[in-house]
Motif scaffolding. Structure first.
Motif, PDB file in Angstrom:
ATOM      1  N   ALA A  67       0.659  -1.027  -0.149  1.00  0.00           N
ATOM      2  CA  ALA A  67       0.231  -0.322   0.225  1.00  0.00           C
ATOM      3  C   ALA A  67       0.642   1.098   0.128  1.00  0.00           C
ATOM      4  CB  ALA A  67      -0.400  -0.309   0.963  1.00  0.00           C
ATOM      5  N   HIS A  68       2.037   0.823   0.181  1.00  0.00           N
ATOM      6  CA  HIS A  68       3.062   2.516  -0.329  1.00  0.00           C
ATOM      7  C   HIS A  68       4.692   2.412  -0.004  1.00  0.00           C
ATOM      8  CE1 HIS A  68       4.690   6.449   1.113  1.00  0.00           C
ATOM      9  NE2 HIS A  68       5.620   5.827   1.148  1.00  0.00           N
ATOM     10  N   THR A  69       4.837   2.319  -1.505  1.00  0.00           N
ATOM     11  CA  THR A  69       6.292   2.080  -1.572  1.00  0.00           C
ATOM     12  C   THR A  69       6.532   3.055  -2.767  1.00  0.00           C
ATOM     13  OG1 THR A  69       7.269   0.244  -1.946  1.00  0.00           O
ATOM     14  CG2 THR A  69       5.944   0.487  -3.403  1.00  0.00           C
ATOM     15  N   HIS A  70       8.544   3.397  -2.289  1.00  0.00           N
ATOM     16  CA  HIS A  70       8.621   3.522  -3.669  1.00  0.00           C
ATOM     17  C   HIS A  70       9.481   2.974  -3.801  1.00  0.00           C
ATOM     18  CE1 HIS A  70       7.536   6.872  -1.419  1.00  0.00           C
ATOM     19  NE2 HIS A  70       8.323   6.590   0.039  1.00  0.00           N
ATOM     20  N   LEU A  71       9.706   2.306  -5.272  1.00  0.00           N
ATOM     21  CA  LEU A  71      10.139   0.645  -6.169  1.00  0.00           C
ATOM     22  C   LEU A  71      11.138   1.378  -6.486  1.00  0.00           C
ATOM     23  CD1 LEU A  71       7.854  -0.807  -7.620  1.00  0.00           C
ATOM     24  CD2 LEU A  71       8.262  -1.777  -6.004  1.00  0.00           C
ATOM     25  N   ALA A 217      -0.189  10.398  -0.060  1.00  0.00           N
ATOM     26  CA  ALA A 217       0.554  11.112   0.673  1.00  0.00           C
ATOM     27  C   ALA A 217       1.727  11.035   2.042  1.00  0.00           C
ATOM     28  CB  ALA A 217       0.525  12.429   0.977  1.00  0.00           C
ATOM     29  N   HIS A 218       2.749  11.355   2.440  1.00  0.00           N
ATOM     30  CA  HIS A 218       3.438  11.259   3.721  1.00  0.00           C
ATOM     31  C   HIS A 218       2.835  12.195   4.877  1.00  0.00           C
ATOM     32  CE1 HIS A 218       6.379   9.635   0.984  1.00  0.00           C
ATOM     33  NE2 HIS A 218       6.666   8.904   1.857  1.00  0.00           N
ATOM     34  N   ILE A 219       2.717  11.857   5.679  1.00  0.00           N
ATOM     35  CA  ILE A 219       2.351  12.987   7.105  1.00  0.00           C
ATOM     36  C   ILE A 219       2.816  12.227   8.308  1.00  0.00           C
ATOM     37  CG2 ILE A 219       0.017  11.134   7.791  1.00  0.00           C
ATOM     38  CD1 ILE A 219       0.612  15.209   6.827  1.00  0.00           C
ATOM     39  N   ALA A 256       0.826   7.972   4.397  1.00  0.00           N
ATOM     40  CA  ALA A 256       1.587   7.031   5.028  1.00  0.00           C
ATOM     41  C   ALA A 256       2.734   7.220   6.314  1.00  0.00           C
ATOM     42  CB  ALA A 256       3.125   7.070   4.006  1.00  0.00           C
ATOM     43  N   HIS A 257       2.699   6.938   7.021  1.00  0.00           N
ATOM     44  CA  HIS A 257       2.959   6.542   8.656  1.00  0.00           C
ATOM     45  C   HIS A 257       2.684   7.094   9.974  1.00  0.00           C
ATOM     46  CE1 HIS A 257       6.672   5.012   6.861  1.00  0.00           C
ATOM     47  NE2 HIS A 257       6.565   6.517   5.925  1.00  0.00           N
ATOM     48  N   GLY A 258       2.547   8.785  10.095  1.00  0.00           N
ATOM     49  CA  GLY A 258       1.314   9.583  10.790  1.00  0.00           C
ATOM     50  C   GLY A 258       1.758   8.868  11.805  1.00  0.00           C
ATOM     51  N   THR A 306       5.599  -1.535   2.718  1.00  0.00           N
ATOM     52  CA  THR A 306       6.936  -1.797   2.693  1.00  0.00           C
ATOM     53  C   THR A 306       8.029  -0.821   2.812  1.00  0.00           C
ATOM     54  OG1 THR A 306       7.557  -1.553   0.449  1.00  0.00           O
ATOM     55  CG2 THR A 306       6.790  -4.113   1.858  1.00  0.00           C
ATOM     56  N   ASP A 307       7.455   0.812   2.237  1.00  0.00           N
ATOM     57  CA  ASP A 307       8.085   2.076   1.874  1.00  0.00           C
ATOM     58  C   ASP A 307       9.185   1.667   0.662  1.00  0.00           C
ATOM     59  OD1 ASP A 307       8.517   4.413   2.309  1.00  0.00           O
ATOM     60  OD2 ASP A 307       8.799   4.215   4.126  1.00  0.00           O
ATOM     61  N   CYS A 308      10.393   0.871   1.181  1.00  0.00           N
ATOM     62  CA  CYS A 308      11.087   0.874  -0.148  1.00  0.00           C
ATOM     63  C   CYS A 308      12.112   0.444   0.566  1.00  0.00           C
ATOM     64  CB  CYS A 308      11.530   2.371  -0.583  1.00  0.00           C
ATOM     65  SG  CYS A 308      12.537   3.407   0.704  1.00  0.00           S
TER      66      CYS A 308
HETATM   67 ZN   LIG Z   1       7.682   6.419   2.227  1.00  0.00          ZN
END
Ligand SMILES: [Zn+2]
Length: 473
Positions: A67-71, A217-219, A256-258, A306-308
């Motif tokens: 659900a959130h990554t930067h391949l 977005a990241h927040i 993402a994150h919070g 996974t994020d990246c």
């Molecule tokens: Zn990220």
């Protein structure tokens, strides 16, 4: 001429019963184009059908969703962990390298991340990156489905010079019929609250509404972000989004994150249209695991990511699920009960620790069942994107499927396969995979067929060459 039609049969297919519970039973799955057309479980059809792919005793399940990554960021995998400890790895190391990236680099590095995702059973990613047209091209080439968010920045960061181009990319990816047929969709991607102005946040949420796509977005990721926003706007990150009406305007939001968001801030968001991305292993390195216990108690929605490759260092979404399943017990050793016990001498009483654990395990129990955890890795809630459904084997959903060899030692003796999808290591048991209705590799030789393909070999060679060149640039 109709769209190409595939008919799959297996004696084990992960479906839902009338009450919405997961169950495994024999089924025929008809695929048409990128979607599931029909699912049959009646005996007559099972016997009569002429499958194009008969998987016998194997298990067909939905492929995982990251659900959130930067391949593309796999190119920084293994970068100095000392910089991570400084708490400024994103600003110091990532930004420095990312500013030098060209679209061709992003395309080459994204392909490597996309291959890694496929080989671990991930069929769809929510990617967020610069030069997003190159990200979409790479995904199309590799055959991974995705929701691509072109990264938008206007205050700082490597994307400063790309703002208008990335806004255009958002529109062009969202309206591309060719990409949609490959299961590639768009989201609007403001980067984070410290790198995006109030005006751009508003523009982004209006665009999400106009195109009917999610905001991604990241927040509230770091104390630096928090301080910068408080200094600039007089309110912390999540409160800023609320003040601007961003979360009410966008059809849905994936944040993402919070990590740095208080109960008071969280209570004021429209929770039916906001989901948080929980990235367990990445957060263990970058900060600390998000307070998912508290979120679950508040009824907030969260998905798993996974994020990246640079922060995680794996793109296996399935490996994250074991951490999610165990998240309730991770705080026990940090409780005061445990501290008192630990300092209490040789015969200290451990029963208050056991009581603290019992309380943690009993809290919103239904959200931590094996089934509930598995759903977070497949689709929950829905697909976040109004344009398609994913993560379920049912008509109209994206045909993203994994086929597992249940006799493989990593699943043996295969008694509880729903549990195995959360706790076991499924990647070695991958027999076949379908993404957006297309077969990936050769059934029975899944990993080798992908790794030996000319497409992968060429991608790897190009990524190696570009990384070498980039490091010397
Ligand atoms: Zn990220």
């Amino acid at each position: 001429m109709g769209e190409p039609k595939l008919v799959l049969r297996a004696r084990r297919v992960l479906l839902e019963d009338a009450e919405g519970h997961l169950r495994i039973e024999p089924a025929i799955i008809e695929l048409r184009g990128l979607r599931i057309h029909a699912v049959h479980t009646d005996e007559a059809t099972l016997l009569r059908a002429k499958p194009t792919h008969d998987f016998g005793d194997r298990l067909i399940a939905p492929a995982f969703v990251d659900a959130h990554t930067h391949l593309a960021l796999s190119f920084l995998r293994g970068a100095d962990a000392g910089e991570a400890a400084s708490g400024r790895m994103v600003e110091d190391l990532f930004y420095r390298m990312e500013t030098r990236l060209r679209p061709e680099d992003v395309r080459a590095f994204t392909r490597m991340g996309a291959y890694e995702s496929l080989l671990s059973g991930v069929g769809l990613v929510y990617d967020h990156y610069y030069h997003a047209e190159a990200v979409a091209e790479a995904l199309e080439e590799v055959g991974l489905s995705a929701v691509v968010a072109p990264t938008l920045q206007d205050l700082s960061g490597p994307g400063l010079g790309q703002l208008e181009a990335q806004l255009d990319a958002t529109r062009s990816i969202a309206s591309s019929k060719r990409l949609r047929q490959r299961g590639i969709f768009a989201a609007v991607g403001p980067h984070a609250s410290d790198t995006v102005s109030a005006a751009l946040w508003q523009r982004a949420s209006e665009l999400a509404r106009e195109l009917e796509i999610p905001l991604h977005a990241h927040i509230a990721q770091s104390p630096q972000e928090w301080s910068a926003v408080v200094e600039r706007e007089g309110v912390p990150p999540l409160a800023l989004l609320q003040r601007l009406g961003v979360l009410d305007e966008a059809p849905s939001s994936l944040l993402a994150h919070g990590l740095y968001a208080t109960r008071a801030e969280l209570e004021s968001i429209p929770r039916d249209r906001v989901s948080f991305a929980f990235c367990p292993h990445s957060q263990l390195v970058f900060g600390f695991p998000a307070p998912v216990m508290r979120w679950a108690e508040m009824g907030l929605s969260f998905v798993v990511a996974t994020d990246c490759g640079a922060s995680n260092d794996s793109l296996s979404l399935q490996k994250e699920l074991r951490f999610v399943a165990g998240a309730r017990s991770t705080g026990i050793s940090a409780t005061t009960e445990y501290g008192t016990y630990f300092e209490g001498g040789a015969f200290a009483d451990p029963s208050p620790v056991a009581e603290a654990r019992r309380r943690a395990m009993a809290s919103v129990k239904e959200q931590w069942s094996t089934e509930a955890v598995l759903r977070r890795g497949l689709s929950s809630p829905g697909s976040l994107h109004p344009g398609f459904a994913v993560g379920r084997i049912e008509p109209k959903a994206l045909a993203n499927l994994i086929v597992l060899d249940v006799d493989h030692p990593s699943l043996w003796p295969g008694r509880d396969l729903i549990r195995a999808l959360v706790y076991s290591d499924i990647a070695p048991a991958l027999h076949a995979m379908f993404v957006a209705g297309r077969l990936i590799g050769t059934p029975g030789h899944f990993h080798e067929s992908v790794l030996m393909s000319e497409a992968y070999q060429g991608s790897k060679q190009e990524a190696d060459a570009r990384l070498y060149e980039l490091l010397g640039r």
